[in-house]
Design a protein around this motif. Structure first.
Motif, PDB file in Angstrom:
ATOM      1  N   ILE A  78       9.100  11.643  -3.242  1.00 12.17           N
ATOM      2  CA  ILE A  78       8.957  10.417  -3.801  1.00 12.17           C
ATOM      3  C   ILE A  78       9.726   9.291  -3.008  1.00 12.17           C
ATOM      4  O   ILE A  78       9.179   8.050  -2.685  1.00 12.17           O
ATOM      5  CB  ILE A  78       9.324  10.293  -5.368  1.00 12.17           C
ATOM      6  CG1 ILE A  78       8.520  11.140  -6.123  1.00 12.17           C
ATOM      7  CG2 ILE A  78       9.393   8.887  -5.653  1.00 12.17           C
ATOM      8  CD1 ILE A  78       7.093  10.632  -6.051  1.00 12.17           C
ATOM      9  N   ALA A  79      10.948   9.519  -2.455  1.00  9.49           N
ATOM     10  CA  ALA A  79      11.634   8.712  -1.759  1.00  9.49           C
ATOM     11  C   ALA A  79      11.112   8.489   0.002  1.00  9.49           C
ATOM     12  O   ALA A  79      10.889   7.426   0.294  1.00  9.49           O
ATOM     13  CB  ALA A  79      13.056   9.274  -1.490  1.00  9.49           C
ATOM     14  N   TYR A  80      10.650   9.417   0.354  1.00  4.84           N
ATOM     15  CA  TYR A  80       9.846   9.549   1.610  1.00  4.84           C
ATOM     16  C   TYR A  80       8.438   8.707   1.345  1.00  4.84           C
ATOM     17  O   TYR A  80       8.105   7.896   2.163  1.00  4.84           O
ATOM     18  CB  TYR A  80       9.353  10.838   2.059  1.00  4.84           C
ATOM     19  CG  TYR A  80       8.397  11.114   3.310  1.00  4.84           C
ATOM     20  CD1 TYR A  80       9.163  10.884   4.430  1.00  4.84           C
ATOM     21  CD2 TYR A  80       7.167  11.241   3.020  1.00  4.84           C
ATOM     22  CE1 TYR A  80       8.334  10.692   5.671  1.00  4.84           C
ATOM     23  CE2 TYR A  80       6.318  11.321   4.128  1.00  4.84           C
ATOM     24  CZ  TYR A  80       6.912  11.054   5.442  1.00  4.84           C
ATOM     25  OH  TYR A  80       6.192  11.095   6.584  1.00  4.84           O
ATOM     26  N   GLN A  81       7.823   8.891   0.260  1.00  4.00           N
ATOM     27  CA  GLN A  81       6.342   8.203  -0.176  1.00  4.00           C
ATOM     28  C   GLN A  81       6.986   6.577  -0.300  1.00  4.00           C
ATOM     29  O   GLN A  81       6.244   5.825   0.326  1.00  4.00           O
ATOM     30  CB  GLN A  81       5.962   8.592  -1.309  1.00  4.00           C
ATOM     31  CG  GLN A  81       4.709   7.947  -1.719  1.00  4.00           C
ATOM     32  CD  GLN A  81       3.999   8.304  -2.760  1.00  4.00           C
ATOM     33  OE1 GLN A  81       4.156   9.323  -3.578  1.00  4.00           O
ATOM     34  NE2 GLN A  81       2.642   7.543  -3.306  1.00  4.00           N
ATOM     35  N   PHE A  82       8.044   6.484  -0.939  1.00  3.24           N
ATOM     36  CA  PHE A  82       8.325   4.875  -1.155  1.00  3.24           C
ATOM     37  C   PHE A  82       8.743   4.224   0.369  1.00  3.24           C
ATOM     38  O   PHE A  82       8.318   3.248   0.532  1.00  3.24           O
ATOM     39  CB  PHE A  82       9.596   4.827  -1.854  1.00  3.24           C
ATOM     40  CG  PHE A  82      10.326   3.571  -2.335  1.00  3.24           C
ATOM     41  CD1 PHE A  82       9.453   2.615  -3.013  1.00  3.24           C
ATOM     42  CD2 PHE A  82      11.318   3.190  -1.552  1.00  3.24           C
ATOM     43  CE1 PHE A  82      10.091   1.310  -3.156  1.00  3.24           C
ATOM     44  CE2 PHE A  82      11.942   1.800  -1.569  1.00  3.24           C
ATOM     45  CZ  PHE A  82      11.393   1.100  -2.527  1.00  3.24           C
ATOM     46  N   PHE A  83       9.550   5.054   1.394  1.00  7.79           N
ATOM     47  CA  PHE A  83       9.956   4.379   2.554  1.00  7.79           C
ATOM     48  C   PHE A  83       8.740   4.272   3.420  1.00  7.79           C
ATOM     49  O   PHE A  83       8.563   3.472   4.437  1.00  7.79           O
ATOM     50  CB  PHE A  83      11.064   5.258   3.102  1.00  7.79           C
ATOM     51  CG  PHE A  83      12.272   4.789   2.307  1.00  7.79           C
ATOM     52  CD1 PHE A  83      12.842   3.578   2.371  1.00  7.79           C
ATOM     53  CD2 PHE A  83      12.999   5.798   1.760  1.00  7.79           C
ATOM     54  CE1 PHE A  83      14.054   3.039   1.492  1.00  7.79           C
ATOM     55  CE2 PHE A  83      14.077   5.600   1.131  1.00  7.79           C
ATOM     56  CZ  PHE A  83      14.623   4.268   0.919  1.00  7.79           C
ATOM     57  N   THR A  84       7.675   5.290   3.356  1.00  9.47           N
ATOM     58  CA  THR A  84       6.570   5.299   4.339  1.00  9.47           C
ATOM     59  C   THR A  84       5.669   4.447   3.739  1.00  9.47           C
ATOM     60  O   THR A  84       4.803   3.515   4.600  1.00  9.47           O
ATOM     61  CB  THR A  84       6.139   6.748   4.601  1.00  9.47           C
ATOM     62  OG1 THR A  84       5.572   7.078   3.337  1.00  9.47           O
ATOM     63  CG2 THR A  84       7.205   7.469   5.222  1.00  9.47           C
ATOM     64  N   THR A  85       4.907   4.215   2.239  1.00  9.65           N
ATOM     65  CA  THR A  85       3.834   3.784   1.999  1.00  9.65           C
ATOM     66  C   THR A  85       4.138   2.391   1.063  1.00  9.65           C
ATOM     67  O   THR A  85       3.344   1.840   0.626  1.00  9.65           O
ATOM     68  CB  THR A  85       2.809   4.548   1.412  1.00  9.65           C
ATOM     69  OG1 THR A  85       3.570   5.087   0.112  1.00  9.65           O
ATOM     70  CG2 THR A  85       2.365   5.632   2.254  1.00  9.65           C
ATOM     71  N   GLY A  86       5.407   2.295   0.581  1.00  8.83           N
ATOM     72  CA  GLY A  86       5.991   1.313  -0.294  1.00  8.83           C
ATOM     73  C   GLY A  86       5.647   1.603  -1.847  1.00  8.83           C
ATOM     74  O   GLY A  86       5.508   2.943  -2.128  1.00  8.83           O
ATOM     75  N   PHE A  87       5.984   0.843  -2.590  1.00  7.00           N
ATOM     76  CA  PHE A  87       5.964   1.286  -3.951  1.00  7.00           C
ATOM     77  C   PHE A  87       4.578   1.213  -4.734  1.00  7.00           C
ATOM     78  O   PHE A  87       3.641   0.482  -4.446  1.00  7.00           O
ATOM     79  CB  PHE A  87       6.629   0.041  -4.667  1.00  7.00           C
ATOM     80  CG  PHE A  87       6.800   0.144  -6.224  1.00  7.00           C
ATOM     81  CD1 PHE A  87       7.542   1.108  -6.568  1.00  7.00           C
ATOM     82  CD2 PHE A  87       5.862  -0.357  -7.136  1.00  7.00           C
ATOM     83  CE1 PHE A  87       7.529   1.324  -8.252  1.00  7.00           C
ATOM     84  CE2 PHE A  87       5.860  -0.118  -8.566  1.00  7.00           C
ATOM     85  CZ  PHE A  87       6.652   0.825  -9.049  1.00  7.00           C
ATOM     86  N   THR A  88       4.274   2.240  -5.452  1.00  4.49           N
ATOM     87  CA  THR A  88       3.108   2.565  -6.286  1.00  4.49           C
ATOM     88  C   THR A  88       3.465   3.090  -7.677  1.00  4.49           C
ATOM     89  O   THR A  88       4.709   3.508  -7.845  1.00  4.49           O
ATOM     90  CB  THR A  88       2.359   3.560  -5.625  1.00  4.49           C
ATOM     91  OG1 THR A  88       2.885   5.033  -5.599  1.00  4.49           O
ATOM     92  CG2 THR A  88       1.776   3.456  -4.311  1.00  4.49           C
ATOM     93  N   PRO A  89       2.737   2.685  -8.631  1.00  2.00           N
ATOM     94  CA  PRO A  89       3.150   3.040 -10.086  1.00  2.00           C
ATOM     95  C   PRO A  89       3.484   4.606 -10.266  1.00  2.00           C
ATOM     96  O   PRO A  89       3.811   4.916 -11.159  1.00  2.00           O
ATOM     97  CB  PRO A  89       2.040   2.361 -10.993  1.00  2.00           C
ATOM     98  CG  PRO A  89       1.358   1.361 -10.090  1.00  2.00           C
ATOM     99  CD  PRO A  89       1.508   2.042  -8.713  1.00  2.00           C
TER     100      PRO A  89
END
Length: 185
Positions: A78-89
């Protein structure tokens, strides 16, 4: 039946063997009946953190490690996704699941491992051609995991429920000696 009594002397194993001999007097049936009777003698002690419950449950240490690993793995993803694609619900949902895995792993006990084992046995009953006997066996394990020692599983009601489970398994598996040797054991 407490394992300090009949299990220590082997009388429950002998009772299962005698029951098997009465059903069909051949060596294989007697051996099967002895094994079933001996295993059945341990069933009342599923309600304690002893030999019976610890033998059938998944290792607590392994489960704790696995839950923590999965929880941390989800949080890292989730941290990787947050830093690569930004915030999603969905990040909030998956982060909550990861935290839940990690937090629950800190509070799980051997008794709850027995509960999880019973639930998995019930799931197996659903997967194996909707086996009523396996579903009932899983429910017996789940019930035993919530009870104090020498309660339901040591009463005639628990014995009757166990015999009911064995009768279903005997019908499903066509194993002639199961009900008699398991009930006697």
């Amino acid at each position: 039946m407490d394992c300090k009594g009949a299990c220590a002397t082997g009388s429950s194993h002998a009772a299962g063997a005698i029951a098997g001999y009465q059903v069909q007097p051949d060596l294989y049936t007697v051996v099967d009946a002895s094994l079933i009777g001996g295993a059945s003698a341990l069933v009342p002690d599923l309600d304690t953190n002893g030999l019976a419950s610890n033998r059938i449950t998944i290792s607590k240490k392994f489960t704790l490690w696995l839950m923590q690993f999965v929880g941390i793995g989800i949080l890292v993803a989730i941290a990787y996704q947050f830093f690569t694609t930004g915030f999603t619900p969905s990040i909030i949902l998956y982060a909550g699941i990861g935290l839940l895995f990690f937090i629950v792993s800190r509070f799980i006990t051997q008794r709850r491992m027995l509960t999880l084992t019973g639930v998995m046995v019930m799931w197996l009953g659903i997967e194996v051609h909707q086996s009523t006997g396996i579903l009932l066996a899983g429910s017996y394990i789940v019930i035993a995991s919530f009870l104090p020692h020498r309660s339901y599983t040591h009463l005639l009601l628990g014995h009757a429920f166990y015999a009911f489970i064995l009768s279903h398994l005997q019908q499903e598996w066509e194993f002639e000696v199961l009900l008699v040797s398991g009930t006697v054991g």
